[in-house]
Write an enzyme that holds these catalytic residues in place. Structure first.
Site, PDB file in Angstrom:
ATOM      1  N   SER A 170       0.834  -1.194   0.000  1.00 46.17           N
ATOM      2  CA  SER A 170       0.000   0.000   0.000  1.00 46.17           C
ATOM      3  C   SER A 170       0.871   1.247   0.000  1.00 46.17           C
ATOM      4  O   SER A 170       1.673   1.442  -0.915  1.00 46.17           O
ATOM      5  CB  SER A 170      -0.961  -0.069   1.188  1.00 46.17           C
ATOM      6  N   GLU A 267      -2.230  15.296  13.582  1.00 49.67           N
ATOM      7  CA  GLU A 267      -2.400  16.521  12.794  1.00 49.67           C
ATOM      8  C   GLU A 267      -1.517  16.510  11.556  1.00 49.67           C
ATOM      9  O   GLU A 267      -1.942  16.880  10.455  1.00 49.67           O
ATOM     10  CB  GLU A 267      -2.098  17.752  13.648  1.00 49.67           C
ATOM     11  N   HIS A 336      -7.497  -6.069  -0.400  1.00 45.46           N
ATOM     12  CA  HIS A 336      -6.283  -5.247  -0.358  1.00 45.46           C
ATOM     13  C   HIS A 336      -5.215  -5.828   0.564  1.00 45.46           C
ATOM     14  O   HIS A 336      -4.020  -5.647   0.326  1.00 45.46           O
ATOM     15  CB  HIS A 336      -6.676  -3.841   0.105  1.00 45.46           C
TER      16      HIS A 336
END
Length: 358
Positions: A170, A267, A336
């Site tokens: 991935s 964040e 996946h």
């Protein structure tokens, strides 16, 4: 083992096989998470040596644009945390296998398979925590070019100057491909393996922003248990295994009010998510257009696709061929999480590929 082996440039055959498999694939939005909440059961016992440094993603649709849209930033390589599994007997002299996880994953997702790879391949196996994941340092920018620099830094520190078989799933797949295509960095590389990821640019699935929002909500609520945190994630993610996987990133604080927080920089990753579908290179359209910004890597390359996943598909396979002319495609009947759903078959296909490299 049920798999389909496809060698380029037989694109017509590839498209027909993929079309046939798509007819049986499950419908709905494809998830872009990098791993599962639990790692596969160990297949073969192997001695494990843990070492640490100083410290899902995927393309869901292909666009015509291939150069990264993120602004260039100066990259200072980090010292990635890693685990090392040594085989009981080294039979592949001078070789190593290095494994990179996906978005929101970590080296621990590959711990069981790393033991099996070490035993089956007869070589040391490194599993890494990429920047801003696991116990590795938090650093900007979170880009594939930066991850490639981190890999080069890691190989230099570990004195891995040749014989590296590099595998990524991935997001980790794009990281290892970016490394392979950088001729200033890729000299240690022996072979390349991308698990259910192509080098094409694509849109990131919208649930990822929801995941980071849920992480922030968990920290704000100062929940005490993963069960409480799971209740918050359930608002945005119906799959229990996916929620459990995301919660592997939590840790308990200490002090008078212990509660769950995330070890990853929420964040920072939230701001980087819009660029997770990028790729730093443009595919060359002809031998004349090969350049440092449109490179190729001629080394042996394996793409391992899940038949029920859309991340490698008939539209982006030609892009993979343009970057990696000596690529081979294998298909397993999975989604996946190819390596988690079919661990035995994954090991055997990777073993066969690595041992076929001269």
């Amino acid at each position: 083992m049920r798999s389909t082996a496809i060698r380029t440039p037989r694109l017509a055959g590839i498209r027909s096989k993929l079309a046939a498999r798509r007819s049986t694939a499950a419908s709905g939005v494809t998830r872009c998470i990098s791993g599962l909440s639990t790692t596969p059961r160990p297949l073969i016992n192997s001695q494990i040596t843990l070492a640490s440094s100083s410290s899902a993603f995927s393309t869901c649709s292909v666009t015509q644009k291939h150069a990264s849209t993120s602004s260039p930033q100066h990259v200072i390589p980090i010292d990635m945390a890693f685990d090392l599994v040594q085989p009981k007997e080294v039979t592949a002299k001078g070789q190593t296998l290095v494994i990179c996880h996906g978005l929101f994953g970590s080296k621990q997702n590959w711990r069981s398979l790393a033991k099996t790879f070490a035993s089956k391949l007869g070589m040391p196996v490194y599993t890494l925590d990429l920047r801003n994941h696991g116990t590795s340092p938090h650093a900007e920018p979170h880009t594939y070019s930066a991850m490639a620099e981190d890999l080069a830094h890691f190989f230099k520190k570990q004195n891995l100057i040749s014989g590296v078989n590099l595998m990524g799933h991935s997001m980790g797949g794009k990281a290892v491909m970016a490394f392979a295509l950088n001729e200033k960095l890729n000299s240690p590389l022996r072979s390349l393996i991308s698990v259910d990821m192509s080098p094409a640019i694509g849109k990131i699935s919208p649930e990822f922003s929801a995941y980071t929002d849920a992480m922030m909500e968990v920290e704000k609520a100062q929940v005490k248990t993963k069960h409480e945190a799971d209740g918050i994630f359930a608002k945005v993610e119906p799959s229990l295994p996916t929620r459990q996987f995301l919660l592997t990133n939590t840790k308990q604080t200490h002090g008078h009010n212990p509660h769950l927080v995330f070890r990853i920089p929420i964040e920072l990753l939230s701001n980087a998510i819009k660029h997770i579908g990028d790729f730093p290179y443009t595919p060359p359209t002809s031998p004349e257009t090969i350049s440092p910004t449109s490179p190729i890597w001629k080394g042996p390359t394996l793409f391992l696709k899940g038949s029920q996943s859309k991340y490698i598909n008939r539209k982006n396979i030609p892009v993979a061929e343009q970057f990696f002319p000596n690529m081979k495609l294998e298909i397993l009947d999975t989604g996946h999480w190819v390596h988690a759903e079919k661990p035995h078959e994954t090991v055997e296909l990777v073993k066969k590929f690595i041992e076929s490299v001269e």
